[in-house]
Design a protein around this motif. Sequence first.
Motif, PDB file in Angstrom:
ATOM      1  N   LYS A  10       0.790  -1.646   0.411  1.00 49.41           N
ATOM      2  CA  LYS A  10       0.440  -0.330  -0.168  1.00 49.41           C
ATOM      3  C   LYS A  10       0.791   1.278  -0.245  1.00 49.41           C
ATOM      4  O   LYS A  10       0.927   2.130   0.389  1.00 49.41           O
ATOM      5  CB  LYS A  10      -0.479   0.306   0.984  1.00 49.41           C
ATOM      6  CG  LYS A  10      -2.216  -1.031   1.054  1.00 49.41           C
ATOM      7  CD  LYS A  10      -2.700  -0.876  -0.208  1.00 49.41           C
ATOM      8  CE  LYS A  10      -4.221  -1.564   0.381  1.00 49.41           C
ATOM      9  NZ  LYS A  10      -5.249  -1.375  -0.601  1.00 49.41           N
ATOM     10  N   ASP A  17      -5.522   5.788  -1.514  1.00 55.60           N
ATOM     11  CA  ASP A  17      -5.037   4.359  -1.744  1.00 55.60           C
ATOM     12  C   ASP A  17      -4.123   3.600  -0.773  1.00 55.60           C
ATOM     13  O   ASP A  17      -4.279   1.863  -0.803  1.00 55.60           O
ATOM     14  CB  ASP A  17      -3.859   3.862  -3.136  1.00 55.60           C
ATOM     15  CG  ASP A  17      -5.006   4.310  -4.383  1.00 55.60           C
ATOM     16  OD1 ASP A  17      -6.402   4.209  -4.688  1.00 55.60           O
ATOM     17  OD2 ASP A  17      -4.337   4.879  -5.836  1.00 55.60           O
ATOM     18  N   THR A  18      -3.840   4.029  -0.138  1.00 50.95           N
ATOM     19  CA  THR A  18      -2.666   3.670   0.967  1.00 50.95           C
ATOM     20  C   THR A  18      -3.541   3.112   2.035  1.00 50.95           C
ATOM     21  O   THR A  18      -2.889   2.843   3.071  1.00 50.95           O
ATOM     22  CB  THR A  18      -1.901   4.538   1.595  1.00 50.95           C
ATOM     23  OG1 THR A  18      -2.009   5.754   1.877  1.00 50.95           O
ATOM     24  CG2 THR A  18      -0.962   4.844  -0.061  1.00 50.95           C
ATOM     25  N   PHE A  20      -5.764   1.041   4.543  1.00 47.62           N
ATOM     26  CA  PHE A  20      -5.947  -0.703   4.708  1.00 47.62           C
ATOM     27  C   PHE A  20      -6.843  -0.987   5.932  1.00 47.62           C
ATOM     28  O   PHE A  20      -6.056  -0.690   7.254  1.00 47.62           O
ATOM     29  CB  PHE A  20      -5.160  -1.806   3.942  1.00 47.62           C
ATOM     30  CG  PHE A  20      -3.812  -1.488   4.814  1.00 47.62           C
ATOM     31  CD1 PHE A  20      -3.837  -2.368   5.775  1.00 47.62           C
ATOM     32  CD2 PHE A  20      -2.866  -0.164   4.625  1.00 47.62           C
ATOM     33  CE1 PHE A  20      -2.462  -2.472   6.290  1.00 47.62           C
ATOM     34  CE2 PHE A  20      -1.389  -0.484   5.914  1.00 47.62           C
ATOM     35  CZ  PHE A  20      -1.526  -1.772   6.947  1.00 47.62           C
TER      36      PHE A  20
END
Length: 392
Positions: A10, A17-18, A20
Amino acid sequence: CLGEVIMKSKLVGADNDTKFVLIGDPALRLAYTKHKAQTVKINSETVIENMPDTLQALAKVKVEGIVTDQQGNLLSDFNGLVFPTVYDKFSEIETYGDENPTRAFRVRRNILFNGQASVTNGHFMFEFIMPRDILYNYGIGRISYYVRNESEDGAGYDENIIVGGFNEDAEEDEKGPDITLYMNDTTFTDGGKTDQNPDLLAFVFDESGINTTGNGIGHDIVATIDDDFNQSYILNQYYEADMNSFQSGQVNYPISNLEDGSHVLSLRVWDIYNNSSTAYLNFVVVSQNEMLVENLLNYPNPFISETNFVFNHNQSGQDLDVKIVVFSLDGRKVKTLETRINPEGYQSTPIKWDGRSDNGATIGKGFYVYRVIVKNENGDTGEDTSKLVFLR
């Protein structure tokens, strides 16, 4: 560890997007195998990298291999089992594209052989005949290995093979496989009774081998109940070859939620030449709500010093209170045996008797009648009666 893998994956892309979430223990690691398995010879010829052997349809193949450590050193003290799986070439598949444009991807979905063989002092060997139902164009195939013993395991693969073409010198074979059918275990007889969730058990044999590729249309292992298409099951993946044999194996398949009453099951099996055979088995489903006891017997019978009582039932996995009463022919009670069992299958565990009466004396020579009364956890009972002979 898994937490680190997810974190590193990630560290690219935009801020969103990073983000999680890892559900589970981030310190867990994947259970990688310790050792390696590799091919050393195919059809007695040493495997040479970038010089692949060609495996044709209906050609007999002999594969020899070894188990090594991670550095490639032979493990001469490794004794256990190897499970080889031979795959056809990649097939190109497209996604359904229900919500997005379709995308193509490649997958090895056709298994040409799936077996098991022994590993002795780090060496193993297995044989099989290539099915007629391969994809005939030439391309790279694959042999995947998994090996294990009581404490360690290993894995490996070999893609130094070409699959394609046809063996023009193949022997003729026009006979289909031999099939023997049971429900639950080998004590089952045609027309017998079982519960609503029985296990299909089939033993199959063919001189050329069993077809499990799933590549030829209509050449699958198929079980059908009551000739009903809606109760038809493809069982290729449930076939397991016998040890060190490509000719024989068995099919185990759990069937569920059958209706009470009489049924007939058919099993159709193909060999690798595409000859087929069909076997049939009649059975009666009795709900577990109704206690079933049948096929009561003792072995040996006649007996001299001791015998064992067994019976079939439909209460697998339940605690059962068992009472066996032995009578002389004039109706006199000779012996009462009581025990509790919890059988995993549909046959009781053996209940031993030494031929002595309730007062400890050896019974007299002759014929006797015995009755078994079985009670389950709900208080439901079932019983059966049989005869025995004492010879002492």
